[in-house]
Every structure is written in structure tokens, then in C-alpha cells.
Design an enzyme around this catalytic site. Sequence first.
Site, PDB file in Angstrom:
ATOM      1  N   GLY A  12      30.986  16.280  13.511  1.00  0.00           N
ATOM      2  CA  GLY A  12      30.333  16.158  12.215  1.00  0.00           C
ATOM      3  C   GLY A  12      28.869  15.787  12.272  1.00  0.00           C
ATOM      4  O   GLY A  12      28.355  15.145  11.353  1.00  0.00           O
ATOM      5  N   GLY A  14      26.277  18.106  12.833  1.00  0.00           N
ATOM      6  CA  GLY A  14      25.381  19.225  12.574  1.00  0.00           C
ATOM      7  C   GLY A  14      25.318  20.238  13.690  1.00  0.00           C
ATOM      8  O   GLY A  14      24.434  21.094  13.726  1.00  0.00           O
ATOM      9  N   LYS A  15      26.290  20.182  14.585  1.00  0.00           N
ATOM     10  CA  LYS A  15      26.317  21.086  15.736  1.00  0.00           C
ATOM     11  C   LYS A  15      26.443  22.545  15.330  1.00  0.00           C
ATOM     12  O   LYS A  15      25.787  23.421  15.911  1.00  0.00           O
ATOM     13  CB  LYS A  15      27.479  20.654  16.640  1.00  0.00           C
ATOM     14  CG  LYS A  15      27.723  21.503  17.874  1.00  0.00           C
ATOM     15  CD  LYS A  15      28.663  20.797  18.835  1.00  0.00           C
ATOM     16  CE  LYS A  15      29.917  20.252  18.211  1.00  0.00           C
ATOM     17  NZ  LYS A  15      30.814  21.288  17.673  1.00  0.00           N
ATOM     18  N   LYS A  32      33.160  30.656  19.099  1.00  0.00           N
ATOM     19  CA  LYS A  32      33.809  29.347  19.154  1.00  0.00           C
ATOM     20  C   LYS A  32      35.210  29.597  19.661  1.00  0.00           C
ATOM     21  O   LYS A  32      36.041  30.150  18.936  1.00  0.00           O
ATOM     22  CB  LYS A  32      33.839  28.677  17.785  1.00  0.00           C
ATOM     23  CG  LYS A  32      34.484  27.299  17.833  1.00  0.00           C
ATOM     24  CD  LYS A  32      34.000  26.392  16.729  1.00  0.00           C
ATOM     25  CE  LYS A  32      34.509  24.977  16.962  1.00  0.00           C
ATOM     26  NZ  LYS A  32      33.856  24.004  16.085  1.00  0.00           N
ATOM     27  N   GLU A  95      30.084  27.588  21.064  1.00  0.00           N
ATOM     28  CA  GLU A  95      30.171  26.242  20.492  1.00  0.00           C
ATOM     29  C   GLU A  95      31.481  25.582  20.869  1.00  0.00           C
ATOM     30  O   GLU A  95      32.560  26.138  20.652  1.00  0.00           O
ATOM     31  CB  GLU A  95      30.041  26.289  18.969  1.00  0.00           C
ATOM     32  CG  GLU A  95      30.056  24.897  18.343  1.00  0.00           C
ATOM     33  CD  GLU A  95      29.995  24.903  16.829  1.00  0.00           C
ATOM     34  OE1 GLU A  95      30.162  23.809  16.239  1.00  0.00           O
ATOM     35  OE2 GLU A  95      29.807  25.983  16.229  1.00  0.00           O
ATOM     36  N   GLY A  96      31.376  24.383  21.416  1.00  0.00           N
ATOM     37  CA  GLY A  96      32.567  23.600  21.702  1.00  0.00           C
ATOM     38  C   GLY A  96      33.099  22.950  20.438  1.00  0.00           C
ATOM     39  O   GLY A  96      32.624  23.200  19.331  1.00  0.00           O
ATOM     40  N   GLY A  98      33.747  19.261  18.695  1.00  0.00           N
ATOM     41  CA  GLY A  98      33.488  17.828  18.806  1.00  0.00           C
ATOM     42  C   GLY A  98      32.587  17.500  19.975  1.00  0.00           C
ATOM     43  O   GLY A  98      31.575  18.160  20.197  1.00  0.00           O
TER      44      GLY A  98
END
Length: 202
Positions: A12, A14-15, A32, A95-96, A98
Amino acid sequence: MSGFVVTGTDTGIGKTVFAAGLAGALGAAYWKPIQSGLEDGADGDAVARLSGARVLPEAYRLTHPLSPHRAAELDAVIIDPARLTLPAERPLVVEGAGGVLVPVTRDLLFADLFARWRLPVVLVARTALGTINHSLLSIEALRARDVAIAGIAFVGDVNEDNEATIAAIGGVPRLGRLPRLDPLDPATLAAAFTASFPGLRA
């Protein structure tokens, strides 16, 4: 430049917005591999809306907004690491989920995947209180696995001392800072990303 992995110091922060900005700036495809939580829409949908990037299908779509290992268990899904091989598309932004040490399964962490993928990692961090500890721990976890760190990208209000301290102690490039955007739309994100990260361009 073949691509980057975008990971974070926490959830949470802003990734996904940063990943959208990066994919747009590079003209890259976005992937993702595991989407946990579908009630508010998939992160890939947000990236497509904000950047126009080509979004590759996830390997796994899990119902609950939890760590992938637990979300998969609740959905009675077995995550097979063989399905988490990088797609061939380049350039690619991955994108990972968390943070760096989030479990993919009960014996595989995202940092372990990053080490297998051999793409440089951009670590996204908040600027607020607590970020120094979270960021330095994340940097240590990546270095312990010989993961190349392209640099750290901050999201939030300016905090010069926190940002400079992390870059100096962590020994990583300070790539820039993306402010919170209101409104957040393709135009505001593209303009802010260009201004904040001039070195991250195609």
C-alpha cells in the site's frame, strides 16, 4: 535495458502507481505474476488505465487480499514456481506483491524469485516515519541473495533527511520521488514521472 522488477518495502505504498509510470516511460510491457485480491480490481487494470502499457496475464489470480501463500491456500490453489518464469517480452516491468520477503509459497519468497529472474530491482519506499528501517532491511535482504538493485524510488511527501539517509547507509542510487497525485490520471502521472525520474526513460 531489458527491464526492471518493482518491489516495495511494504504494501500500500504506491508501488503499482510507480510501476505504471515506469512502464509508460519505458514503453514496456507490464507483468504481475501473482494478483492477490480482486474485489477492488487487479493492479494490471490500474496500470493499463494509467499508462496504456500492454498488460500480460497473471500466472495466478487469487481472491483474497493476503500474502500469496495464504491467499492460494484459501483458494485451494497450489502455486507452481515453474509458472513464474519471466515472459519473453522486452522491455518488461514486473511487479511483486507487497514487500521483498513476502512468501510466494511456504518455502519461496519474492526475493528468491528476484534472484532467479536476474533483472535489476527498483525498491519503492514511502518517505514517512519508519521508512529508514523498512528500506534498509529490504536492501539487506536483496543483497543477501545477490540481487542487483537499480536504486530506490520514494513515494510521498518530501522528507529530505529520510531519503538521503537511506541512500547513503544503504549504498543505493536515489532515483527520485513521486509525489502523491490528486487527481491521479494518465496525464498527471506521466508529467510527474518525467519530472521526478528523468533517468528512467526509454
